[in-house]
Structure formats: structure tokens, C-alpha cells
Scaffold this motif. Structure first.
Motif, PDB file in Angstrom:
ATOM      1  N   ILE A  13      32.833 109.759  99.132  1.00  0.00           N
ATOM      2  CA  ILE A  13      33.640 108.547  99.034  1.00  0.00           C
ATOM      3  C   ILE A  13      33.777 107.889 100.407  1.00  0.00           C
ATOM      4  CG2 ILE A  13      35.954 107.662  98.544  1.00  0.00           C
ATOM      5  CD1 ILE A  13      36.159 109.792  96.337  1.00  0.00           C
ATOM      6  N   SER A  14      34.018 108.689 101.428  1.00  0.00           N
ATOM      7  CA  SER A  14      34.160 108.148 102.784  1.00  0.00           C
ATOM      8  C   SER A  14      32.854 107.530 103.268  1.00  0.00           C
ATOM      9  CB  SER A  14      34.596 109.261 103.746  1.00  0.00           C
ATOM     10  OG  SER A  14      35.879 109.742 103.402  1.00  0.00           O
ATOM     11  N   GLU A  15      31.729 108.173 102.942  1.00  0.00           N
ATOM     12  CA  GLU A  15      30.431 107.649 103.386  1.00  0.00           C
ATOM     13  C   GLU A  15      30.135 106.307 102.714  1.00  0.00           C
ATOM     14  OE1 GLU A  15      27.158 107.595 105.803  1.00  0.00           O
ATOM     15  OE2 GLU A  15      28.799 109.057 105.796  1.00  0.00           O
ATOM     16  N   ILE A  16      30.411 106.203 101.430  1.00  0.00           N
ATOM     17  CA  ILE A  16      30.205 104.930 100.726  1.00  0.00           C
ATOM     18  C   ILE A  16      31.093 103.848 101.343  1.00  0.00           C
ATOM     19  CG2 ILE A  16      30.424 103.716  98.523  1.00  0.00           C
ATOM     20  CD1 ILE A  16      29.858 106.405  97.131  1.00  0.00           C
ATOM     21  N   ARG A  17      32.337 104.205 101.650  1.00  0.00           N
ATOM     22  CA  ARG A  17      33.302 103.243 102.209  1.00  0.00           C
ATOM     23  C   ARG A  17      32.921 102.802 103.614  1.00  0.00           C
ATOM     24  NH1 ARG A  17      38.329 106.296 103.095  1.00  0.00           N
ATOM     25  NH2 ARG A  17      37.205 106.892 104.995  1.00  0.00           N
ATOM     26  N   ASP A  18      32.532 103.750 104.465  1.00  0.00           N
ATOM     27  CA  ASP A  18      32.391 103.478 105.891  1.00  0.00           C
ATOM     28  C   ASP A  18      30.988 103.090 106.337  1.00  0.00           C
ATOM     29  OD1 ASP A  18      35.067 104.171 106.055  1.00  0.00           O
ATOM     30  OD2 ASP A  18      34.646 106.253 106.591  1.00  0.00           O
ATOM     31  N   ASN A  19      29.981 103.410 105.545  1.00  0.00           N
ATOM     32  CA  ASN A  19      28.606 103.104 105.931  1.00  0.00           C
ATOM     33  C   ASN A  19      28.252 101.689 105.462  1.00  0.00           C
ATOM     34  OD1 ASN A  19      25.769 102.953 106.248  1.00  0.00           O
ATOM     35  ND2 ASN A  19      25.546 105.155 105.963  1.00  0.00           N
ATOM     36  N   LYS A  44      41.015 106.919  92.385  1.00  0.00           N
ATOM     37  CA  LYS A  44      40.743 107.348  93.758  1.00  0.00           C
ATOM     38  C   LYS A  44      39.653 106.510  94.399  1.00  0.00           C
ATOM     39  CE  LYS A  44      39.823 111.553  96.418  1.00  0.00           C
ATOM     40  NZ  LYS A  44      39.616 113.025  96.338  1.00  0.00           N
ATOM     41  N   LEU A  45      38.601 106.243  93.643  1.00  0.00           N
ATOM     42  CA  LEU A  45      37.515 105.412  94.166  1.00  0.00           C
ATOM     43  C   LEU A  45      38.019 104.024  94.525  1.00  0.00           C
ATOM     44  CD1 LEU A  45      34.662 106.475  91.715  1.00  0.00           C
ATOM     45  CD2 LEU A  45      34.574 106.689  94.202  1.00  0.00           C
ATOM     46  N   ARG A  46      38.814 103.426  93.666  1.00  0.00           N
ATOM     47  CA  ARG A  46      39.282 102.064  93.906  1.00  0.00           C
ATOM     48  C   ARG A  46      40.345 102.016  95.004  1.00  0.00           C
ATOM     49  NH1 ARG A  46      38.837 100.582  87.613  1.00  0.00           N
ATOM     50  NH2 ARG A  46      36.733  99.687  87.688  1.00  0.00           N
ATOM     51  N   GLU A  47      41.123 103.060  95.142  1.00  0.00           N
ATOM     52  CA  GLU A  47      42.100 103.098  96.226  1.00  0.00           C
ATOM     53  C   GLU A  47      41.411 103.195  97.580  1.00  0.00           C
ATOM     54  OE1 GLU A  47      44.506 106.412  95.207  1.00  0.00           O
ATOM     55  OE2 GLU A  47      45.606 105.359  93.608  1.00  0.00           O
ATOM     56  N   ASN A  48      40.328 103.958  97.639  1.00  0.00           N
ATOM     57  CA  ASN A  48      39.625 104.174  98.893  1.00  0.00           C
ATOM     58  C   ASN A  48      38.599 103.086  99.195  1.00  0.00           C
ATOM     59  OD1 ASN A  48      40.114 107.078 100.233  1.00  0.00           O
ATOM     60  ND2 ASN A  48      40.408 107.238  98.019  1.00  0.00           N
ATOM     61  N   ILE A  49      38.006 102.513  98.135  1.00  0.00           N
ATOM     62  CA  ILE A  49      37.001 101.461  98.296  1.00  0.00           C
ATOM     63  C   ILE A  49      37.395 100.323  97.358  1.00  0.00           C
ATOM     64  CG2 ILE A  49      34.506 101.007  98.436  1.00  0.00           C
ATOM     65  CD1 ILE A  49      34.114 104.071  98.076  1.00  0.00           C
ATOM     66  N   PRO A  50      38.314  99.467  97.771  1.00  0.00           N
ATOM     67  CA  PRO A  50      38.908  98.472  96.868  1.00  0.00           C
ATOM     68  C   PRO A  50      37.911  97.597  96.114  1.00  0.00           C
ATOM     69  CG  PRO A  50      40.117  98.569  98.920  1.00  0.00           C
ATOM     70  CD  PRO A  50      38.898  99.414  99.115  1.00  0.00           C
ATOM     71  N   ASP A  51      36.781  97.252  96.728  1.00  0.00           N
ATOM     72  CA  ASP A  51      35.824  96.354  96.075  1.00  0.00           C
ATOM     73  C   ASP A  51      34.701  97.084  95.354  1.00  0.00           C
ATOM     74  OD1 ASP A  51      37.181  94.087  96.942  1.00  0.00           O
ATOM     75  OD2 ASP A  51      36.108  94.059  98.858  1.00  0.00           O
TER      76      ASP A  51
END
Length: 448
Positions: free
Chosen positions: A249-255, A292-299
Motif C-alpha cells: 500500500i505504501s509503495e503504491i501511494r509513494d511511488n 484502508k486502501l482509500r484512507e491511505n491512497i485517497p484517489d
């Protein structure tokens, strides 16, 4: 090593690839073997001497399509066609039933025989109809002949499956899960040239690396691929819910090179049905993951697939699945009527749902999802979004492309007017309307 005595360089080859994008990658690697031999490849079946049909056999409908395709193209033997070759999943699983029945085909190879393609073909020319399933070697080469538009490509990072879902034939066709080496995948991605979008596929991409390295390596391969200068972005398909962890999840969000999109095949919402399917989680776990996915990666755009009419599914189960869709609010979904497949555990389950009822339920599920998708697409009307141009759509008389929440062939599209557009490049498109599936708009330089 077998020494070939036939000069195949004077033969013209053609290939028809059926089924999924994973099968497409196999086809592209087989085409590279043919090209490396110095043979000509043609899309004109009228001039082809050797035609290959790479088949799917995941469902009965896929087997029917494969057989009908073989029979259709066998008619070209009255012209230049000399050999009709059947490869892939159908012969791998069902060669015992098909080799004797499909006499129109000359050569049968399984999913692990591509490395011996020319040896098998020579045997076929010398001795006649040949069953080469299980007699060849697997091909791990990194070269491909792309059959997609040149600006996007699929990268198959593993084959087979260990999940043992009760409805699925894949483990009995493709075998156990097998991750491909990190270094080979990076080299393969580099060999593709400039790619606007690289789409990672496997039966379960989230399990990548466990069998070879003893730990999940999806985040690692994502990091390695996104450092390549020829890869503009990476998209993830087929992520199993129980394997999506905080690191991913962090990699999808931050990369910045990873498309904010994830495909999670959930298959159902009701715990009893999921248990019968041998799926790893239940309704509440699924909803918690989506939150959890939407909270961490809103879009983030979330896609899923569901099976309707699984044995013993009641009207209440179906209605609860409809309610689950409304609660989950997926961006896109695919729905499939349960297919009763021999040699699967679900085949013997009691309470098989009649075909007409399964089809009716699928239709209702699509209607529920269309309302959801329409509401989600409406927020883009009047806004400008980034669109990857896939080419020209002559039926609509305009350009066609995709936003980040759209994957080729399985999601909607963006149809737009523009003055100057280059395939494979990104454009800012003002969205003017939508129909619940596709978006319509124009670039700023296009005057009405």
C-alpha cells in the motif's frame, strides 16, 4: 540438442492468441522464437503456411471458442496453410480428449513446450500429426514480439497458482505458483523499448517471490521496474486480498510511477459462499481492506470481479452481494456466471443454480454497478484529466484513450477530440459528458 533439417525461413507464420493477457505474453514470446529463427510473421491468414492457435481452457466457453477457432481456420488448408498448430491451455489439460477428435489440427504443444517449438514442428512435417504435449522444454527468454500497441505492454511475473479455489482449473492446467527471476523480468522490461504503461500480471501478483525467495518480492520488483528510464508507469492487476500488506500500500501511494489503481478479484461477498469457494477472507475483511486502501491512497481506483450463481447461492446471498457493491463503491467490476468445470471441487457441490437464473443475476449485478460507476464518473464532468492516447476510434470519429482508472480491454475509455495527438502520449482532456461507462471530452486546443 536436436539439429533441424528443415529450413523454416521460407515459411510464413501466423498466430492467433485467445484468452487472457497472460496468454498474450506467452504468444509474444513464441513469436520471438519464430522471429529469431529468421521466419516471416504475417497477419494475413491467406498467405500463412503455419498457423498457431494459442488457446485458453479456463472455462467451458473458452474451450468452445478455441475449438471453433481451430475449425474455422482449418478451412484455409485448401490454400497456403500447411500446418495448424494448437498450443497453450487446451492441449495442456485436455490433449487426451482433443488430439483424437480435432484431426484438423496437426501439432499439439502444452504450456511448457514452447522452447521446443521448431523441433516439434519438424517432427510434424516429417511424421504427420504430432502430440508434443509434455515432450518439450519451457521457454524463459526475455525477448517478445509485442501484439499490443507499442506504448503499453504486459509483463507476466509468475505462472501457475497455489490458491486452490474450488471453482478454478488453473492449478491443474498451469501447475503450482512459479515466480520468474527478478533479474530476468527487469531485462525483459528493458527490452520492450519506451513503454508508457507496463501492466504487471500473474494469476496472483501479490504472491510474487514467495516460492523462489522465501518472501514476498512484489514491492522489490516494483521498485526495480520503476527505476527503468524506458518505463513511464506501472499498473497492477490481480492482487489477492489477503496478500495486500502495508508495504505494498505504501509503495503504491509513494511511488510516482505506480498507477493509483488496483485490481482485487474478490469473487463474492458472503462468508458462506466464500468458504465454499475456498477464498481466504470474508465480507468484513474485504470492506476493511477497501477502507484502508482509500484512507491511505485517497484517489485510488479499485476494480474487482465476482462470480454469480455459485452452487447453493440463494436469492438472499445474491441480494447481499448487490448491497456489498453499493457499500464498496468500486470504480469498475466484472461479473461472471459460475461455470461448472469438471475436475474442480465445486463441480460436485449440491445446489447447482440453473443457467437462466445465473444469467439474470449477472445482469442485475451489472445494473447495480453501472449506477455506481455512473455516479463515480460524474465527478469528472467539467474537469480536466490526464489521458493516455491509445489511438483513433473510427467508429466514434475521434481519438480514444484511458485515464489512470481505466485498464485496456476491461474498463471504460475516454473518447476525445483534439487537433494534434500522438499515440502513446498523455493529454489534458476536458470531460464534457459520460454514459456510465465511458467519458467524452476534448483537449483545450479543440474549438467546438
Amino acid at each position: 540438442m536436436t539439429i533441424l533439417t528443415i529450413d523454416f525461413s521460407n515459411k510464413i507464420f501466423g498466430l492467433i492468441s485467445l484468452g487472457c493477457d497472460k496468454n498474450r505474453v506467452d504468444s509474444e514470446k513464441l513469436l520471438s522464437i519464430i522471429k529469431e529463427r529468421g521466419c516471416q510473421i504475417s497477419n494475413d491468414v491467406n498467405e500463412v503456411n503455419v498457423l498457431i492457435v494459442n488457446t485458453c481452457s479456463f472455462l467451458n466457453d473458452a474451450r468452445k471458442e478455441a475449438i471453433e477457432t481451430i475449425l474455422e481456420y482449418a478451412e484455409y488448408k485448401s490454400g497456403n496453410l500447411e500446418k495448424l498448430v494448437v498450443t497453450g491451455c487446451l492441449p495442456q489439460k485436455f490433449v487426451g480428449e482433443t488430439f483424437g477428435a480435432l484431426t484438423e489440427a496437426d501439432l499439439f504443444l502444452g504450456t511448457e513446450d514452447y522452447g521446443s517449438f521448431f523441433e516439434a514442428l519438424e517432427k510434424c512435417y516429417a511424421e504427420g500429426r504430432t502430440n508434443y504435449v509434455g515432450c518439450g522444454t519451457e521457454y524463459f527468454g526475455e525477448k517478445r514480439v509485442l501484439t499490443t500497441p507499442s506504448h503499453y505492454a504486459y509483463l507476466k511475473i509468475a505462472d501457475g497458482c497455489n490458491n486452490r479455489c474450488t471453482y478454478c482449473l488453473i492449478p491443474k492446467i498451469r501447475g503450482k505458483y512459479k515466480s520468474y527471476p527478478l533479474e530476468s523480468l527487469v531485462a525483459e522490461a528493458e527490452s520492450l523499448g519506451d513503454v508508457s504503461e507496463l501492466i504487471l500480471v500473474a494469476q496472483d501478483v501479490t504472491r510474487y517471490g514467495l516460492d523462489v525467495y522465501g518472501q514476498k518480492k512484489l514491492v522489490k520488483i516494483l521498485q526495480m521496474l520503476t527505476t527503468l528510464v524506458n518505463i513511464n508507469s506501472v499498473r497492477l492487476l490481480y492482487c489477492y486480498p489477503d496478500m495486500i500488506d502495508d508495504a505494498l500500500i505504501s509503495e503504491i501511494r509513494d511511488n510516482p510511477k505506480i498507477v493509483k489503481y488496483i485490481d482485487i478479484p474478490l469473487q463474492h461477498s458472503e462468508n458462506r459462499i466464500l468458504k465454499l469457494m475456498n477464498r481466504p477472507a470474508g465480507r468484513e475483511e474485504y470492506l476493511a481492506l477497501i477502507r484502508k486502501l482509500r484512507e491511505n491512497i485517497p484517489d485510488i481506483a479499485i476494480r474487482s470481479t465476482f462470480i454469480s450463481g455459485f452452487p447453493s447461492e440463494t436469492e438472499e446471498d445474491h441480494e447481499n452481494l448487490c448491497k456489498f457493491l453499493e457499500e464498496a463503491q468500486f470504480d469498475n467490476c466484472g461479473f461472471f456466471a459460475y461455470s461448472r468445470e469438471p475436475d474442480t471441487a465445486a463441480f460436485k457441490l449440491k445446489g447447482q443454480v440453473p443457467y437462466f437464473k445465473k444469467r439474470a443475476r449477472v445482469k442485475q449485478l451489472y445494473a447495480v454497478q453501472q449506477k455506481i460507476s455512473k455516479a463515480r464518473l460524474e465527478k469528472y464532468v467539467g474537469k480536466t484529466i490526464k489521458v493516455l492516447c491509445d489511438g483513433i476510434d473510427y467508429e466514434h470519429n475521434c481519438f480514444v484513450g484511458r485515464a489512470y482508472f481505466q485498464t485496456p480491454d476491461i474498463d471504460g475509455k475516454v473518447y476525445f477530440n483534439a487537433l494534434n495527438v500522438v499515440q502513446g502520449e498523455y493529454f489534458e482532456v476536458l470531460i464534457e459528458s459520460q454514459d456510465g461507462y465511458d467519458l467524452y471530452g476534448r483537449t483545450e486546443d479543440y474549438a467546438l
